[in-house]
Every structure is written in C-alpha cells, then in structure tokens.
Design a protein around this motif. Structure first.
Motif, mmCIF file in Angstrom:
data_model
loop_
_atom_site.group_PDB
_atom_site.id
_atom_site.type_symbol
_atom_site.label_atom_id
_atom_site.label_comp_id
_atom_site.label_asym_id
_atom_site.label_seq_id
_atom_site.Cartn_x
_atom_site.Cartn_y
_atom_site.Cartn_z
ATOM 1 N N TYR A 127 0.831 -1.213 0.000
ATOM 2 C CA TYR A 127 0.000 0.000 0.000
ATOM 3 C C TYR A 127 0.868 1.268 0.000
ATOM 4 O O TYR A 127 0.564 2.258 0.672
ATOM 5 C CB TYR A 127 -0.956 0.020 1.195
ATOM 6 C CG TYR A 127 -1.614 -1.304 1.459
ATOM 7 C CD1 TYR A 127 -2.528 -1.851 0.571
ATOM 8 C CD2 TYR A 127 -1.313 -2.043 2.606
ATOM 9 C CE1 TYR A 127 -3.126 -3.082 0.796
ATOM 10 C CE2 TYR A 127 -1.903 -3.276 2.843
ATOM 11 C CZ TYR A 127 -2.804 -3.780 1.936
ATOM 12 O OH TYR A 127 -3.378 -4.997 2.179
ATOM 13 N N SER A 128 1.957 1.232 -0.755
ATOM 14 C CA SER A 128 2.907 2.355 -0.770
ATOM 15 C C SER A 128 2.255 3.640 -1.275
ATOM 16 O O SER A 128 2.526 4.731 -0.762
ATOM 17 C CB SER A 128 4.112 2.007 -1.642
ATOM 18 O OG SER A 128 3.697 1.645 -2.957
ATOM 19 N N LEU A 129 1.379 3.534 -2.282
ATOM 20 C CA LEU A 129 0.741 4.730 -2.822
ATOM 21 C C LEU A 129 -0.231 5.336 -1.809
ATOM 22 O O LEU A 129 -0.251 6.561 -1.611
ATOM 23 C CB LEU A 129 0.001 4.384 -4.112
ATOM 24 C CG LEU A 129 -0.697 5.552 -4.815
ATOM 25 C CD1 LEU A 129 0.299 6.646 -5.154
ATOM 26 C CD2 LEU A 129 -1.424 5.081 -6.063
ATOM 27 N N VAL B 199 -1.359 9.732 2.092
ATOM 28 C CA VAL B 199 -1.632 10.176 3.466
ATOM 29 C C VAL B 199 -0.521 11.097 3.955
ATOM 30 O O VAL B 199 -0.772 12.147 4.563
ATOM 31 C CB VAL B 199 -1.791 8.957 4.392
ATOM 32 C CG1 VAL B 199 -1.864 9.403 5.853
ATOM 33 C CG2 VAL B 199 -3.043 8.169 4.036
ATOM 34 N N ALA B 200 0.731 10.716 3.693
ATOM 35 C CA ALA B 200 1.862 11.547 4.110
ATOM 36 C C ALA B 200 1.859 12.901 3.416
ATOM 37 O O ALA B 200 2.214 13.918 4.013
ATOM 38 C CB ALA B 200 3.167 10.813 3.822
ATOM 39 N N MET B 201 1.442 12.929 2.146
ATOM 40 C CA MET B 201 1.395 14.186 1.405
ATOM 41 C C MET B 201 0.406 15.156 2.038
ATOM 42 O O MET B 201 0.680 16.358 2.150
ATOM 43 C CB MET B 201 1.019 13.905 -0.047
ATOM 44 C CG MET B 201 0.999 15.126 -0.934
ATOM 45 S SD MET B 201 0.537 14.733 -2.641
ATOM 46 C CE MET B 201 -1.172 14.228 -2.403
ATOM 47 N N PHE B 202 -0.756 14.642 2.468
ATOM 48 C CA PHE B 202 -1.758 15.512 3.077
ATOM 49 C C PHE B 202 -1.374 15.923 4.498
ATOM 50 O O PHE B 202 -1.611 17.059 4.909
ATOM 51 C CB PHE B 202 -3.127 14.825 3.077
ATOM 52 C CG PHE B 202 -3.816 14.852 1.745
ATOM 53 C CD1 PHE B 202 -4.410 16.010 1.293
ATOM 54 C CD2 PHE B 202 -3.854 13.739 0.936
ATOM 55 C CE1 PHE B 202 -5.046 16.065 0.061
ATOM 56 C CE2 PHE B 202 -4.482 13.765 -0.297
ATOM 57 C CZ PHE B 202 -5.076 14.929 -0.740
ATOM 58 N N THR B 203 -0.799 15.009 5.261
ATOM 59 C CA THR B 203 -0.436 15.352 6.641
ATOM 60 C C THR B 203 0.781 16.265 6.712
ATOM 61 O O THR B 203 0.996 16.940 7.726
ATOM 62 C CB THR B 203 -0.151 14.084 7.455
ATOM 63 O OG1 THR B 203 0.908 13.335 6.827
ATOM 64 C CG2 THR B 203 -1.385 13.228 7.559
ATOM 65 N N PRO C 168 2.949 21.533 10.107
ATOM 66 C CA PRO C 168 4.367 21.575 10.462
ATOM 67 C C PRO C 168 4.662 20.709 11.693
ATOM 68 O O PRO C 168 3.857 20.609 12.614
ATOM 69 C CB PRO C 168 4.615 23.062 10.754
ATOM 70 C CG PRO C 168 3.491 23.784 10.095
ATOM 71 C CD PRO C 168 2.316 22.856 10.140
ATOM 72 N N PHE C 169 5.850 20.091 11.694
ATOM 73 C CA PHE C 169 6.379 19.295 12.799
ATOM 74 C C PHE C 169 5.560 18.035 13.062
ATOM 75 O O PHE C 169 6.104 16.935 13.086
ATOM 76 C CB PHE C 169 6.483 20.138 14.085
ATOM 77 C CG PHE C 169 7.540 21.198 14.019
ATOM 78 C CD1 PHE C 169 8.868 20.877 14.221
ATOM 79 C CD2 PHE C 169 7.215 22.516 13.729
ATOM 80 C CE1 PHE C 169 9.858 21.844 14.146
ATOM 81 C CE2 PHE C 169 8.194 23.489 13.653
ATOM 82 C CZ PHE C 169 9.526 23.155 13.855
ATOM 83 N N LEU C 170 4.260 18.184 13.283
ATOM 84 C CA LEU C 170 3.436 17.019 13.593
ATOM 85 C C LEU C 170 3.095 16.205 12.365
ATOM 86 O O LEU C 170 2.757 15.019 12.479
ATOM 87 C CB LEU C 170 2.138 17.459 14.295
ATOM 88 C CG LEU C 170 2.280 18.146 15.646
ATOM 89 C CD1 LEU C 170 0.910 18.504 16.203
ATOM 90 C CD2 LEU C 170 3.023 17.251 16.631
ATOM 91 N N GLY C 171 3.153 16.807 11.171
ATOM 92 C CA GLY C 171 2.799 16.101 9.947
ATOM 93 C C GLY C 171 3.608 14.840 9.703
ATOM 94 O O GLY C 171 3.039 13.774 9.434
ATOM 95 N N PRO C 172 4.961 14.896 9.789
ATOM 96 C CA PRO C 172 5.740 13.676 9.586
ATOM 97 C C PRO C 172 5.425 12.575 10.599
ATOM 98 O O PRO C 172 5.446 11.384 10.248
ATOM 99 C CB PRO C 172 7.193 14.164 9.737
ATOM 100 C CG PRO C 172 7.135 15.614 9.366
ATOM 101 C CD PRO C 172 5.811 16.087 9.868
ATOM 102 N N ILE D 244 3.974 8.813 9.490
ATOM 103 C CA ILE D 244 4.724 7.562 9.643
ATOM 104 C C ILE D 244 3.933 6.500 10.398
ATOM 105 O O ILE D 244 4.250 5.307 10.302
ATOM 106 C CB ILE D 244 6.067 7.832 10.361
ATOM 107 C CG1 ILE D 244 7.036 6.683 10.106
ATOM 108 C CG2 ILE D 244 5.850 8.033 11.846
ATOM 109 C CD1 ILE D 244 8.420 6.925 10.641
ATOM 110 N N ILE D 245 2.884 6.895 11.110
ATOM 111 C CA ILE D 245 2.128 5.919 11.904
ATOM 112 C C ILE D 245 1.494 4.840 11.024
ATOM 113 O O ILE D 245 1.688 3.641 11.278
ATOM 114 C CB ILE D 245 1.077 6.642 12.764
ATOM 115 C CG1 ILE D 245 1.779 7.458 13.854
ATOM 116 C CG2 ILE D 245 0.111 5.635 13.404
ATOM 117 C CD1 ILE D 245 0.845 8.295 14.701
ATOM 118 N N PRO D 246 0.716 5.186 9.967
ATOM 119 C CA PRO D 246 0.160 4.103 9.138
ATOM 120 C C PRO D 246 1.232 3.267 8.455
ATOM 121 O O PRO D 246 1.061 2.059 8.269
ATOM 122 C CB PRO D 246 -0.716 4.839 8.120
ATOM 123 C CG PRO D 246 -0.241 6.236 8.133
ATOM 124 C CD PRO D 246 0.258 6.505 9.506
#
Length: 376
Positions: free
Chosen positions: A240-242, A247-251, A255-259, A263-265
C-alpha cells in the motif's frame, strides 16, 4: 496622567468583558451568521488556496498578451487534463491497493486481536484495570462500533452532499477571484483616510506575500515529500505504498506534527510484514525528512515567515486542543497574518508617537519667542 490611562484601560477591559457576556447570553441571535459562515468557509478556503496556486500562471499568461478570462479558462482546461492523466495512470494502482486493504481488513483485525490478547493477560497491567477486559469484549466493541457507523448512513449522505456542493461551487468562486482579485484590496484601501492608504497598501502587500509564500511553498513541499515517499516505499517493497504516500502528502501540511502523523500508518503496515520492514520504513522516512528539511524547504519556502520553531510548536499545541486538524493546518498562516498586522500596527503607532513628540517640541520652540516678545 498614569491614573487616567490605567482607568481608561480598566474601563475598556470591563467593556470588552461585558460585550462578551451579553453576546453569550444572546448567542441565538448570531446563529444564522454562524450557519452562513460555516456554509461559506470551506468553499472560500479551498478557492483561496487554489487562487494563490493559479495566480502566478495567470500573471505569466497575461505577460504573454493572453486576456485574463482566457487565461483562467486555459488553466481550467490544463487542470482537467492533468487530473484525467492522474486518474488514468494512478487510478488503477490506487484502486487495487484500496481493494486489497479492504479485503485484508479482517486479517488486520485478527492480527491486532492476537497482539492485544497477551497484553490483556499481562500482570503489569492488572493494577491499571479494575476489571480485566478480554479480547472477546474488544471484538464485541468493534462490532458495536461498526453497527453505529452503519446507523449513521444518513449523516454520511449529508456529508457527501456537502462535499459535492463544495466542489461544484469552488470553480465559480475561484474564477471570480482570479478575474477580479485585485479589486478587493482597492475597496479596502478606500475605507482608509487618504494619508493612511500608502501604509495600508504596504500592509496588504506584506499579507499577500506571507500567505502566497506559505501556501505555494507548503503545497509544493508536500507534493515532493509524497513523491519521494512513494518511490522509497515502493523500492523497499512496502504494501500500500501509494496510499501511505498520499496520506503523508496531506499530513505534511501540518508543520512538525505532519511527519509523525504520516509515519504511523506506514509503521502499522510494516509491523504486519517483519521487523526488518519497520527498520526500512524508518530509514526511508528519515532520508526523506533530511532531504525535505535541508534541501527542498529552504529552496522553496526560504525564511520569509521568520517564525521560530518553538513558536510553531506552541501554536500547534494550542490549535490542536481548540479546533482539531483544521486548526492545525490554519494555525501557522493565521499567525503569519496576525504577525504582519501587529508588526505594521506597532510601527505606525511608534511613528505617530514620534511625530507627536516632534510637533510638541516645534510648538514649544515657537511659543518661547512669542513669550519673550510679550515680556519685553
């Protein structure tokens, strides 16, 4: 003199509290206004973001002697073509991964069930629980939660209708923003006295630059991060890489909390594979964050906002407790706007104070010769 200023400040503060108290007692009067703002907020928010993304293209086409209305239509056609290509190229992969995720959801639940069961039987958790909750109870709770979700089907339909309404109205709002966007600052400047219009124009220009640099830079950086994560996750063979990269692109707009949210999912999916996959996911995320922090962000966004990292963290903590995810996204740009207003407001106040002191000195110097002549 100081007592008068203190009395005025206290009286003004009491008046503010009185207005807030009365407003809370008659909040039903403002209910139609609240509903109107809620209905207009998201369409204008999305249109405003797209306005700052498309405006440079409109200016570029205008510089090539293309009429503004035609430029906007060309942008719309180009956007439709790009979206169609994305659906054609990425759609099948996204559909396949989404279908696989849905099909494997029971296996995921069973995996979590097996991991939670030993924890529920651990002795070190006994002092934290008055009644030990078994894994069967957990499964019943999940089932009841699914039934509650099913009962909310009417709310889901209403939400879908609202989303459709937003996406239908946004193109029309965006069209008039791009076509007549420069008229709004002119109307605001007309409300100011002629002597203050130069300062007002400077404030609006700084606000526009702060919002433009933040929105354009943040979205471009988010797309770069999403693309790099997709390449990295595909290279290490993460399932499910895409989906995880999207999800990472939207989060990443947070700032700071997005990464951390991104990474959680990825870690959850990697934990279903092997411990080595978890290490690979962490390495990919660290590499992407290093590239984003040291190469992409400084080149794309620069240091125009000049906001200290500790200030951003404080803003996010306060915004998260007040308004959730939307507040996390809007906290930094709203602070940037308020910072510009406060900076120019303080500068104008200081300038007026210096001018007032100079006028008093000039008036005093002009009065002294007159007193000497009278005495003579």
């Amino acid at each position: 003199m100081l007592e008068k200023k203190a009395f005025r400040a206290g009286a003004g503060l009491l008046l503010v509290f009185l207005i807030i108290f009365v407003g809370m007692k008659i909040n039903f009067v403002f209910q139609p206004v609240v509903i109107l703002v809620q209905a207009l907020f998201f369409p204008f928010l999305i249109a405003g973001v797209l306005y700052y993304l498309f405006r440079p293209i409109v200016y570029f086409l205008q510089s090539k002697m293309v009429p503004r209305a035609l430029s906007i239509l060309l942008i719309y056609v180009l956007a439709i073509i790009i979206m169609s290509l994305l659906v054609y190229l990425v759609g099948p992969i996204l559909q396949q991964q989404t279908k696989s995720l849905i099909d494997n959801t029971p296996a995921f639940v069973e995996f979590v069930h097996e991991k939670v069961k030993p924890l529920g039987q651990s002795k070190w958790l006994d002092h934290l629980q008055e009644n030990e909750q078994s894994s069967d109870t957990l499964a019943k709770n999940i089932s009841s939660g699914l039934s509650v979700i099913g009962s909310k089907i009417v709310d889901l339909i209403g939400m879908i209708a609202g989303i459709v309404t937003v996406f239908v109205t946004v193109p029309f709002i965006l069209y008039y923003m791009l076509k007549e966007g420069e008229k709004a600052p002119r109307l605001l400047l007309r409300l100011l006295p002629p002597g203050q219009q130069v300062n007002g124009r400077r404030i609006l220009a700084d606000l526009d630059e702060a919002l433009s640099s933040y929105i354009q830079g943040q979205i471009l950086v988010s797309f770069c991060v999403g693309g790099m994560l997709f390449i990295g996750y595909s290279f290490i063979g993460l399932d499910y890489s895409l989906l995880v990269a999207i999800v990472a692109m939207f989060t990443n707009v947070v700032p700071f909390l997005g990464p951390i949210m991104a990474i959680i999912p990825a870690l959850v999916i990697a934990s279903l594979d092997s411990p080595m996959m978890i290490i690979k996911v962490l390495l990919v995320m660290i590499l992407v964050q290093q590239i984003e922090g040291h190469i992409i962000s400084p080149q794309v966004m620069g240091r125009k906002l000049e906001i200290h990292p500790l200030t951003i963290i404080s803003l996010l903590l306060a915004a998260g407790s007040i308004g959730g995810v939307l507040a996390l996204i809007l906290a930094v740009p709203v602070y940037a706007v308020l910072k510009v207003v406060a900076h120019h407001g303080y500068r104008l106040w200081k300038l007026r104070k210096e001018q007032s002191i100079e006028e008093k000195i000039i008036n005093g110097n002009n009065a002294e010769p007159h007193k000497k002549e009278t005495a003579f």
